[in-house]
Design a protein around this motif. Structure first.
Motif, PDB file in Angstrom:
ATOM      1  N   PHE A 302       0.842  -1.199   0.000  1.00 55.13           N
ATOM      2  CA  PHE A 302       0.000   0.000   0.000  1.00 55.13           C
ATOM      3  C   PHE A 302       0.878   1.250   0.000  1.00 55.13           C
ATOM      4  O   PHE A 302       1.961   1.262   0.579  1.00 55.13           O
ATOM      5  CB  PHE A 302      -0.906   0.031   1.235  1.00 55.13           C
ATOM      6  N   GLU A 303       0.378   2.307  -0.627  1.00 54.46           N
ATOM      7  CA  GLU A 303       1.140   3.549  -0.696  1.00 54.46           C
ATOM      8  C   GLU A 303       0.840   4.480   0.468  1.00 54.46           C
ATOM      9  O   GLU A 303       1.579   5.427   0.713  1.00 54.46           O
ATOM     10  CB  GLU A 303       0.848   4.273  -2.017  1.00 54.46           C
ATOM     11  N   SER A 304      -0.257   4.223   1.186  1.00 54.75           N
ATOM     12  CA  SER A 304      -0.608   5.084   2.319  1.00 54.75           C
ATOM     13  C   SER A 304      -1.149   4.258   3.469  1.00 54.75           C
ATOM     14  O   SER A 304      -1.759   3.199   3.258  1.00 54.75           O
ATOM     15  CB  SER A 304      -1.656   6.129   1.908  1.00 54.75           C
ATOM     16  N   ALA A 305      -0.925   4.764   4.701  1.00 54.13           N
ATOM     17  CA  ALA A 305      -1.425   4.083   5.889  1.00 54.13           C
ATOM     18  C   ALA A 305      -2.953   4.154   5.942  1.00 54.13           C
ATOM     19  O   ALA A 305      -3.618   3.242   6.457  1.00 54.13           O
ATOM     20  CB  ALA A 305      -0.817   4.709   7.138  1.00 54.13           C
ATOM     21  N   GLY A 306      -3.530   5.241   5.399  1.00 58.46           N
ATOM     22  CA  GLY A 306      -4.976   5.392   5.418  1.00 58.46           C
ATOM     23  C   GLY A 306      -5.682   4.318   4.618  1.00 58.46           C
ATOM     24  O   GLY A 306      -6.635   3.686   5.097  1.00 58.46           O
ATOM     25  N   ARG A 307      -5.244   4.111   3.391  1.00 52.74           N
ATOM     26  CA  ARG A 307      -5.837   3.082   2.539  1.00 52.74           C
ATOM     27  C   ARG A 307      -5.630   1.700   3.150  1.00 52.74           C
ATOM     28  O   ARG A 307      -6.540   0.875   3.175  1.00 52.74           O
ATOM     29  CB  ARG A 307      -5.198   3.157   1.151  1.00 52.74           C
ATOM     30  N   PHE A 308      -4.443   1.452   3.677  1.00 55.65           N
ATOM     31  CA  PHE A 308      -4.149   0.174   4.331  1.00 55.65           C
ATOM     32  C   PHE A 308      -5.102  -0.053   5.504  1.00 55.65           C
ATOM     33  O   PHE A 308      -5.662  -1.138   5.675  1.00 55.65           O
ATOM     34  CB  PHE A 308      -2.700   0.164   4.807  1.00 55.65           C
TER      35      PHE A 308
END
Length: 329
Positions: A302-308
């Motif tokens: 994942f590129e971001s902690a939010g999406r993850f």
């Protein structure tokens, strides 16, 4: 010191073994016993059709990972005496598993075009010596990440049991050493010699280089080797996500066939299973490390902690942070 075959005549197959410190005894034993039983009728152990030696820079005992020690039977003689040189590795945390004389001997064998084989982590030793360039290396799924990290420029796979071409070989270790040895016996001696060895070893059939390592990601049980192979490739690429087309290509099927295969055998799409594997790895990282969530997110693609965090909560019903807090108690 030169060695002579135990029986008169010239054996068709001559193998020199190089054992690393803390080598894997089972892999060595399976390989050498396949040679022993192929070399004579029944199990008389005569070195009629094959001969083998344990080579070393000294005659000091070499301790295996289980503690059993083996003594070299020959010095580093002319590599051209051998049909193959087989390097048996073992524990990866051993500093300098072989000495400088051993590396020099392996390079001399390469210069004389003697085929080199890495068994278990023996392929790490060959790669460290610069002897696996332009060759695809097969390692155990257990050692895939370590090999990729240590030798990022080399081609490595962990879905097959072994690889063998005219100048190099590598295998996952364990019982796959017998499978590779059986192929070498068949090519160098005969099918009858191979059959004799396998029957005495109580092996019904030798697995081929196309057989898949016995690994079950997500505890998915299936009897389709194409699916098994794809699952292992998925498991080994949770950070650098592979496209469905490349996954299909790795198993020799089309993308449409790939999707149909997953629906028929698992009842889910390849993308769903791939995400489950990534979430499983993320959950393990949460429990096994104190890495920041963004680092874990990146490590599972994942590129971001939010999406993850959103995908993780949808999968497990709670956020990564909350799960980590519960695991700590």
């Amino acid at each position: 010191m030169r060695y002579k075959p135990a029986d008169s005549g010239t054996p068709r197959l001559r193998v020199g073994f190089v054992l690393a410190r803390s080598f894997t005894l089972s892999a060595f034993a399976m390989f050498v016993d396949t040679l022993r039983l192929a070399s004579d009728e029944l199990d008389r152990s005569g070195r009629v059709l094959a001969d083998w030696q344990v080579l070393g820079s000294t005659r000091h005992l070499i301790k295996s990972s289980c503690g059993v020690e083996v003594a070299p039977t020959s010095d580093f003689v002319d590599p051209a005496q051998f049909t193959y040189i087989v390097v048996v590795g073992g524990l990866l945390n051993v500093e300098r598993p072989v000495d400088y004389d051993t590396i020099a001997f392996l390079k001399r064998a390469d210069a004389q075009k003697v085929p080199l084989i890495g068994v278990c982590t023996g392929s790490f030793i060959l790669a460290e010596a610069g002897l696996m360039k332009n060759h695809e290396t097969c390692v155990s799924w257990l050692h895939y990440e370590a090999f990729k990290e240590r030798f990022p420029d080399l081609i490595v796979r962990s879905d097959r049991l072994y690889e063998l071409d005219r100048t190099r070989g590598s295998c996952a270790g364990g019982s796959s050493a017998a499978d590779m040895a059986a192929l070498i016996v068949r090519q160098s001696i005969s099918k009858d010699a191979e059959r004799n060895a396998l029957e005495v070893l109580q092996i019904e059939r030798a697995r081929t280089a196309l057989d898949v390592q016995p690994r079950r990601p997500l505890d998915i049980d299936c009897n389709d080797d194409r699916l098994k192979s794809i699952l292992i490739v998925m498991e080994q690429h949770v950070e650098n996500i592979i496209s469905l087309k490349k996954l299909a290509d790795s198993a020799g099927v089309s993308r449409r066939q790939l999707e149909r295969l997953f629906q028929q055998k698992i009842g889910k799409s390849p993308a769903q299973v791939y995400m489950e594997l990534r979430m499983q790895r993320a959950r393990a990282l949460l429990s096994q490390s104190k890495a920041p969530l963004i680092d874990i997110a990146i490590e599972v693609g994942f590129e971001s902690a939010g999406r993850f965090g959103k995908v993780f909560k949808r999968t497990y019903g709670q956020t990564p942070r909350r799960m980590r807090e519960e695991m700590a108690h």
